[in-house]
Design a protein around this motif. Structure first.
Motif, short mmCIF file in Angstrom:
data_model
loop_
_atom_site.label_atom_id
_atom_site.label_comp_id
_atom_site.label_asym_id
_atom_site.label_seq_id
_atom_site.Cartn_x
_atom_site.Cartn_y
_atom_site.Cartn_z
N GLU A 81 54.39 65.00 -37.37
CA GLU A 81 55.44 64.42 -36.52
C GLU A 81 55.00 64.44 -35.06
OE1 GLU A 81 58.39 62.83 -37.09
OE2 GLU A 81 57.78 62.85 -39.20
N SER A 82 54.32 65.51 -34.67
CA SER A 82 53.82 65.62 -33.31
C SER A 82 52.79 64.53 -33.01
CB SER A 82 53.20 67.01 -33.09
OG SER A 82 52.63 67.10 -31.79
N ASP A 83 51.87 64.27 -33.94
CA ASP A 83 50.89 63.18 -33.77
C ASP A 83 51.60 61.85 -33.53
OD1 ASP A 83 48.63 64.83 -34.28
OD2 ASP A 83 48.71 64.41 -36.44
N LEU A 84 52.56 61.55 -34.38
CA LEU A 84 53.28 60.29 -34.29
C LEU A 84 54.08 60.19 -33.00
CD1 LEU A 84 54.51 60.08 -37.98
CD2 LEU A 84 52.52 58.96 -36.97
N GLU A 85 54.73 61.28 -32.62
CA GLU A 85 55.55 61.28 -31.41
C GLU A 85 54.69 61.09 -30.16
OE1 GLU A 85 58.93 60.84 -29.49
OE2 GLU A 85 58.85 61.13 -31.66
N GLU A 86 53.53 61.72 -30.11
CA GLU A 86 52.63 61.57 -28.96
C GLU A 86 52.20 60.11 -28.78
OE1 GLU A 86 49.40 64.41 -28.07
OE2 GLU A 86 50.24 65.58 -29.75
N ILE A 87 51.82 59.46 -29.86
CA ILE A 87 51.39 58.07 -29.78
C ILE A 87 52.55 57.17 -29.41
CG2 ILE A 87 50.45 56.13 -31.11
CD1 ILE A 87 48.39 58.32 -30.31
N LYS A 88 53.71 57.39 -30.02
CA LYS A 88 54.89 56.58 -29.71
C LYS A 88 55.27 56.73 -28.24
CE LYS A 88 58.81 57.71 -31.66
NZ LYS A 88 59.97 57.83 -32.57
N THR A 89 55.27 57.94 -27.74
CA THR A 89 55.62 58.19 -26.34
C THR A 89 54.61 57.51 -25.41
OG1 THR A 89 56.72 60.25 -26.88
CG2 THR A 89 56.00 59.98 -24.60
N ALA A 90 53.33 57.64 -25.71
CA ALA A 90 52.30 57.02 -24.85
C ALA A 90 52.44 55.50 -24.85
CB ALA A 90 50.91 57.44 -25.32
N LEU A 91 52.69 54.92 -26.01
CA LEU A 91 52.83 53.47 -26.09
C LEU A 91 54.07 53.01 -25.31
CD1 LEU A 91 51.96 50.73 -27.18
CD2 LEU A 91 53.26 51.24 -29.27
N ARG A 92 55.17 53.71 -25.47
CA ARG A 92 56.39 53.33 -24.74
C ARG A 92 56.22 53.52 -23.24
NH1 ARG A 92 61.10 55.45 -28.96
NH2 ARG A 92 60.83 53.70 -30.39
N ASN A 111 54.32 50.50 -22.13
CA ASN A 111 55.16 49.30 -22.20
C ASN A 111 56.13 49.21 -21.03
OD1 ASN A 111 53.85 48.60 -24.54
ND2 ASN A 111 55.53 49.18 -25.89
N ARG A 112 56.55 50.34 -20.48
CA ARG A 112 57.49 50.33 -19.35
C ARG A 112 56.92 49.63 -18.11
NH1 ARG A 112 58.47 55.86 -20.36
NH2 ARG A 112 59.95 55.94 -22.04
N ASN A 113 55.60 49.46 -18.06
CA ASN A 113 54.99 48.71 -16.96
C ASN A 113 55.34 47.23 -17.05
OD1 ASN A 113 53.49 50.89 -15.71
ND2 ASN A 113 52.20 50.84 -17.54
N PHE A 114 55.79 46.78 -18.20
CA PHE A 114 56.02 45.36 -18.42
C PHE A 114 57.45 45.01 -18.79
CE2 PHE A 114 51.70 46.56 -19.43
CZ PHE A 114 50.98 45.70 -18.60
#
Length: 148
Positions: A11-22, A25-28
């Motif tokens: 879950e930590s692996d998935l959450e880290e990637i999801k957070t980094a991607l989001r 994305n906030r730049n756009f």
């Protein structure tokens, strides 16, 4: 820097990637607000007999799962669950809905509910552990609907 292969991301692996991607994305786009949605049909003991699980973000609702027990099929339970989810999505400001389904599942049902096919992935293998007598491939359909 190293690469790590895992067959069981945590879950930590998935959450880290999801957070980094989001964060990227906030730049756009403005910070989206993902909101979960669940509507369930339960018996007197709380056992689930049907349910829909979805997520809303921006103008879209994405249906993740819809299931109706065999004993309730043909009784418009799925129709009612879709309608309730769409009403809640509209209350949240959604204008559109997205769902995906396999060739052995419910494409005709969704089309009766007003969904239109946007894309089909041919030769989609949903699970390599399928029984030997199961077809080797299926088609995965992506459908959308404008919520009025």
């Amino acid at each position: 820097m190293k690469t790590r292969l895992t067959h069981a991301p945590t879950e930590s692996d998935l959450e880290e990637i999801k957070t980094a991607l989001r964060d990227f994305n906030r730049n756009f786009i403005p910070k989206p607000t993902f909101r979960e949605l669940g509507i369930f049909v339960e018996d007197e003991n709380g056992k689930k007999l049907a349910g829909i699980v979805a997520e809303t973000v921006g103008y879209w609702m994405s249906i993740k799962m819809l299931w109706v027990d065999e004993t309730l099929r043909g009784k418009d339970v799925g129709t009612q669950l879709i309608r309730e989810a769409e009403e809640e999505a509209k209350a949240r400001g959604c204008r559109y809905s997205l769902v995906d389904t396999f060739s052995f599942q419910a494409r005709p049902f969704y089309e009766r509910m007003g969904y239109s096919m946007q894309m089909a992935l041919e030769d989609y293998i949903p699970d390599s552990r399928a029984p030997d007598d199961a077809p080797s491939t299926h088609t995965r359909f992506f459908l959308t609907k404008t919520l009025s």
